[in-house]
Design a protein around this motif. Structure first.
Motif, PDB file in Angstrom:
ATOM      1  N   VAL A  37       0.870  -1.175   0.000  1.00  0.00           N
ATOM      2  CA  VAL A  37       0.000   0.000   0.000  1.00  0.00           C
ATOM      3  C   VAL A  37       0.908   1.227   0.000  1.00  0.00           C
ATOM      4  O   VAL A  37       1.776   1.364   0.873  1.00  0.00           O
ATOM      5  CB  VAL A  37      -0.932   0.026   1.227  1.00  0.00           C
ATOM      6  N   LYS A  38       0.707   2.089  -0.984  1.00  0.00           N
ATOM      7  CA  LYS A  38       1.532   3.284  -1.118  1.00  0.00           C
ATOM      8  C   LYS A  38       0.650   4.516  -1.283  1.00  0.00           C
ATOM      9  O   LYS A  38      -0.517   4.405  -1.682  1.00  0.00           O
ATOM     10  CB  LYS A  38       2.459   3.152  -2.334  1.00  0.00           C
ATOM     11  N   ARG A  39       1.241   5.657  -0.997  1.00  0.00           N
ATOM     12  CA  ARG A  39       0.500   6.915  -1.136  1.00  0.00           C
ATOM     13  C   ARG A  39       0.741   7.526  -2.516  1.00  0.00           C
ATOM     14  O   ARG A  39       1.813   7.347  -3.125  1.00  0.00           O
ATOM     15  CB  ARG A  39       0.932   7.902  -0.066  1.00  0.00           C
ATOM     16  N   THR A  40      -0.236   8.263  -2.969  1.00  0.00           N
ATOM     17  CA  THR A  40      -0.126   8.987  -4.235  1.00  0.00           C
ATOM     18  C   THR A  40       1.130   9.858  -4.225  1.00  0.00           C
ATOM     19  O   THR A  40       1.399  10.549  -3.241  1.00  0.00           O
ATOM     20  CB  THR A  40      -1.355   9.877  -4.454  1.00  0.00           C
ATOM     21  N   GLY A  41       1.890   9.781  -5.310  1.00  0.00           N
ATOM     22  CA  GLY A  41       3.094  10.586  -5.436  1.00  0.00           C
ATOM     23  C   GLY A  41       4.357   9.897  -4.970  1.00  0.00           C
ATOM     24  O   GLY A  41       5.465  10.366  -5.270  1.00  0.00           O
ATOM     25  N   GLU A  42       4.226   8.798  -4.259  1.00  0.00           N
ATOM     26  CA  GLU A  42       5.417   8.065  -3.804  1.00  0.00           C
ATOM     27  C   GLU A  42       6.107   7.376  -4.971  1.00  0.00           C
ATOM     28  O   GLU A  42       5.470   6.995  -5.958  1.00  0.00           O
ATOM     29  CB  GLU A  42       5.018   6.991  -2.787  1.00  0.00           C
ATOM     30  N   LYS A  43       7.405   7.187  -4.824  1.00  0.00           N
ATOM     31  CA  LYS A  43       8.158   6.368  -5.775  1.00  0.00           C
ATOM     32  C   LYS A  43       8.125   4.941  -5.249  1.00  0.00           C
ATOM     33  O   LYS A  43       8.441   4.697  -4.083  1.00  0.00           O
ATOM     34  CB  LYS A  43       9.587   6.872  -5.899  1.00  0.00           C
ATOM     35  N   VAL A  44       7.734   4.020  -6.110  1.00  0.00           N
ATOM     36  CA  VAL A  44       7.512   2.641  -5.685  1.00  0.00           C
ATOM     37  C   VAL A  44       8.431   1.713  -6.471  1.00  0.00           C
ATOM     38  O   VAL A  44       8.557   1.845  -7.700  1.00  0.00           O
ATOM     39  CB  VAL A  44       6.041   2.224  -5.917  1.00  0.00           C
ATOM     40  N   PHE A  45       9.044   0.789  -5.760  1.00  0.00           N
ATOM     41  CA  PHE A  45       9.920  -0.195  -6.386  1.00  0.00           C
ATOM     42  C   PHE A  45       9.325  -1.587  -6.196  1.00  0.00           C
ATOM     43  O   PHE A  45       9.059  -2.002  -5.079  1.00  0.00           O
ATOM     44  CB  PHE A  45      11.314  -0.157  -5.747  1.00  0.00           C
ATOM     45  N   LEU A  46       9.146  -2.305  -7.291  1.00  0.00           N
ATOM     46  CA  LEU A  46       8.737  -3.707  -7.236  1.00  0.00           C
ATOM     47  C   LEU A  46       9.900  -4.533  -7.761  1.00  0.00           C
ATOM     48  O   LEU A  46      10.388  -4.300  -8.869  1.00  0.00           O
ATOM     49  CB  LEU A  46       7.481  -3.948  -8.094  1.00  0.00           C
ATOM     50  N   GLU A  47      10.297  -5.508  -6.946  1.00  0.00           N
ATOM     51  CA  GLU A  47      11.480  -6.288  -7.292  1.00  0.00           C
ATOM     52  C   GLU A  47      11.086  -7.703  -7.707  1.00  0.00           C
ATOM     53  O   GLU A  47      10.141  -8.292  -7.156  1.00  0.00           O
ATOM     54  CB  GLU A  47      12.426  -6.380  -6.095  1.00  0.00           C
ATOM     55  N   CYS A  48      11.851  -8.250  -8.620  1.00  0.00           N
ATOM     56  CA  CYS A  48      11.598  -9.606  -9.113  1.00  0.00           C
ATOM     57  C   CYS A  48      12.936 -10.304  -9.327  1.00  0.00           C
ATOM     58  O   CYS A  48      13.837  -9.732  -9.946  1.00  0.00           O
ATOM     59  CB  CYS A  48      10.810  -9.537 -10.415  1.00  0.00           C
ATOM     60  N   VAL A  49      13.014 -11.532  -8.844  1.00  0.00           N
ATOM     61  CA  VAL A  49      14.241 -12.318  -8.996  1.00  0.00           C
ATOM     62  C   VAL A  49      13.875 -13.696  -9.533  1.00  0.00           C
ATOM     63  O   VAL A  49      12.924 -14.316  -9.065  1.00  0.00           O
ATOM     64  CB  VAL A  49      14.968 -12.469  -7.639  1.00  0.00           C
ATOM     65  N   GLN A  50      14.652 -14.157 -10.518  1.00  0.00           N
ATOM     66  CA  GLN A  50      14.449 -15.516 -11.037  1.00  0.00           C
ATOM     67  C   GLN A  50      15.750 -16.298 -10.892  1.00  0.00           C
ATOM     68  O   GLN A  50      16.835 -15.734 -10.982  1.00  0.00           O
ATOM     69  CB  GLN A  50      13.954 -15.502 -12.493  1.00  0.00           C
TER      70      GLN A  50
ATOM     71  N   GLY B 187       2.969 -12.517  -7.851  1.00  0.00           N
ATOM     72  CA  GLY B 187       2.216 -11.281  -8.013  1.00  0.00           C
ATOM     73  C   GLY B 187       2.335 -10.348  -6.823  1.00  0.00           C
ATOM     74  O   GLY B 187       2.514 -10.791  -5.682  1.00  0.00           O
ATOM     75  N   THR B 188       2.260  -9.073  -7.103  1.00  0.00           N
ATOM     76  CA  THR B 188       2.212  -8.040  -6.067  1.00  0.00           C
ATOM     77  C   THR B 188       0.933  -7.244  -6.259  1.00  0.00           C
ATOM     78  O   THR B 188       0.727  -6.650  -7.326  1.00  0.00           O
ATOM     79  CB  THR B 188       3.411  -7.087  -6.150  1.00  0.00           C
ATOM     80  N   ARG B 189       0.089  -7.277  -5.251  1.00  0.00           N
ATOM     81  CA  ARG B 189      -1.126  -6.466  -5.332  1.00  0.00           C
ATOM     82  C   ARG B 189      -0.829  -5.098  -4.728  1.00  0.00           C
ATOM     83  O   ARG B 189      -0.633  -4.977  -3.514  1.00  0.00           O
ATOM     84  CB  ARG B 189      -2.286  -7.144  -4.608  1.00  0.00           C
ATOM     85  N   LEU B 190      -0.767  -4.112  -5.595  1.00  0.00           N
ATOM     86  CA  LEU B 190      -0.428  -2.754  -5.181  1.00  0.00           C
ATOM     87  C   LEU B 190      -1.686  -1.911  -5.074  1.00  0.00           C
ATOM     88  O   LEU B 190      -2.497  -1.878  -6.011  1.00  0.00           O
ATOM     89  CB  LEU B 190       0.535  -2.111  -6.190  1.00  0.00           C
ATOM     90  N   THR B 191      -1.832  -1.249  -3.943  1.00  0.00           N
ATOM     91  CA  THR B 191      -2.910  -0.290  -3.750  1.00  0.00           C
ATOM     92  C   THR B 191      -2.297   1.078  -3.538  1.00  0.00           C
ATOM     93  O   THR B 191      -1.438   1.242  -2.665  1.00  0.00           O
ATOM     94  CB  THR B 191      -3.784  -0.659  -2.542  1.00  0.00           C
ATOM     95  N   VAL B 192      -2.725   2.042  -4.344  1.00  0.00           N
ATOM     96  CA  VAL B 192      -2.245   3.420  -4.191  1.00  0.00           C
ATOM     97  C   VAL B 192      -3.397   4.256  -3.634  1.00  0.00           C
ATOM     98  O   VAL B 192      -4.482   4.298  -4.225  1.00  0.00           O
ATOM     99  CB  VAL B 192      -1.758   3.995  -5.531  1.00  0.00           C
ATOM    100  N   VAL B 193      -3.143   4.863  -2.493  1.00  0.00           N
ATOM    101  CA  VAL B 193      -4.219   5.626  -1.828  1.00  0.00           C
ATOM    102  C   VAL B 193      -3.922   7.121  -1.821  1.00  0.00           C
ATOM    103  O   VAL B 193      -2.783   7.541  -2.012  1.00  0.00           O
ATOM    104  CB  VAL B 193      -4.428   5.113  -0.387  1.00  0.00           C
TER     105      VAL B 193
END
Lengths: 112, 116
Positions: B12-25, B110-116
């Motif tokens: 859960v992130k706030r509007t305007g934040e910089k968000v990083f989603l990481e993935c490793v295989q 999967g990453t369920r991202l919610t931006v509030v």
């Protein structure tokens, strides 16, 4: 642009009934892949079809690739609760060697 | 078994934040992908990478960037999160592309991202 249409969007069946989902591509495909996504899960590869008219079976699942390689179907015989989920088809994009074009998926729902 | 691991299941992130989603295989796959999944829209490709430091735009790259500094890791960056980026984000990898064999995609959880 290139599209893969998948129908129906939802299918409600009684347990034990059959289920079929269809994919139609706007262009000829070199191959088509099928994936299953369980509720709350991620897509999992089921199979790839390559040859015109190809039919492959996995237990109660039958996959077909059309003669013109523009359509495909997945048929499940005698559905079970473990079959619940969304089934996607995907084919290689013509404009990119790297991309898959995905159908929107068919959600299989077992009626209580 | 191929394993594709995403850093967060829920975010859960706030509007305007910089968000990083990481993935490793862990299967030494050349190709990695970031998809967005929304109800009724299927999977839409955001970006993909076919080699370290190489990236290409998918169908919906606006508002996103990616980074692939190492072969096994592919990061998705939301420069300034907005509420319309609330979605399920799926990372995938594959051994090869195109019309041959070994082109199937292996997905992370999967990453369920919610931006509030």
């Amino acid at each position: 642009g290139q599209q893969v249409m998948q129908i129906p969007q939802y299918q409600h069946v009684q347990e034990g009934e059959d289920f079929t989902t269809y994919c139609n591509s706007s262009t000829t495909l070199s191959n088509i892949q099928w994936y299953k996504q369980r509720p709350g899960g991620h897509p999992v590869f089921l199979i790839q079809l390559v040859k015109s008219g190809e039919v492959k079976k996995q237990k109660r699942l039958t996959f077909q690739f059309g003669e013109a390689k523009k359509n495909s179907s997945l048929h499940i015989t005698a559905t079970q609760t473990t079959d619940v989920g969304t089934y996607f088809c995907a084919g290689p994009a013509m404009y990119s060697n790297y991309q898959l074009i995905w159908g929107a998926g068919t959600k299989l729902i077992i009626k209580p | 078994d191929v394993k594709v691991t995403q850093s967060s299941r829920y975010l859960v992130k706030r509007t305007g934040e910089k968000v990083f989603l990481e993935c490793v295989q862990d299967m030494d796959h050349e190709n990695m992908f970031w998809y967005r999944q929304d109800p009724g829209l299927g999977l839409r490709l955001i970006y993909f990478s076919y080699d370290v430091k190489m990236k290409e735009k998918g169908d919906i790259p606006e508002g996103y960037s990616v980074s692939r500094e190492k072969k096994e890791r592919f990061s998705l960056i939301l420069e300034s999160a907005s509420t319309n980026q609330t979605s399920m984000y799926l990372c995938a990898s594959s051994l090869s592309f195109g019309t041959g064999t070994d082109t199937e995609a292996f997905f992370g959880q999967g990453t369920r991202l919610t931006v509030v």
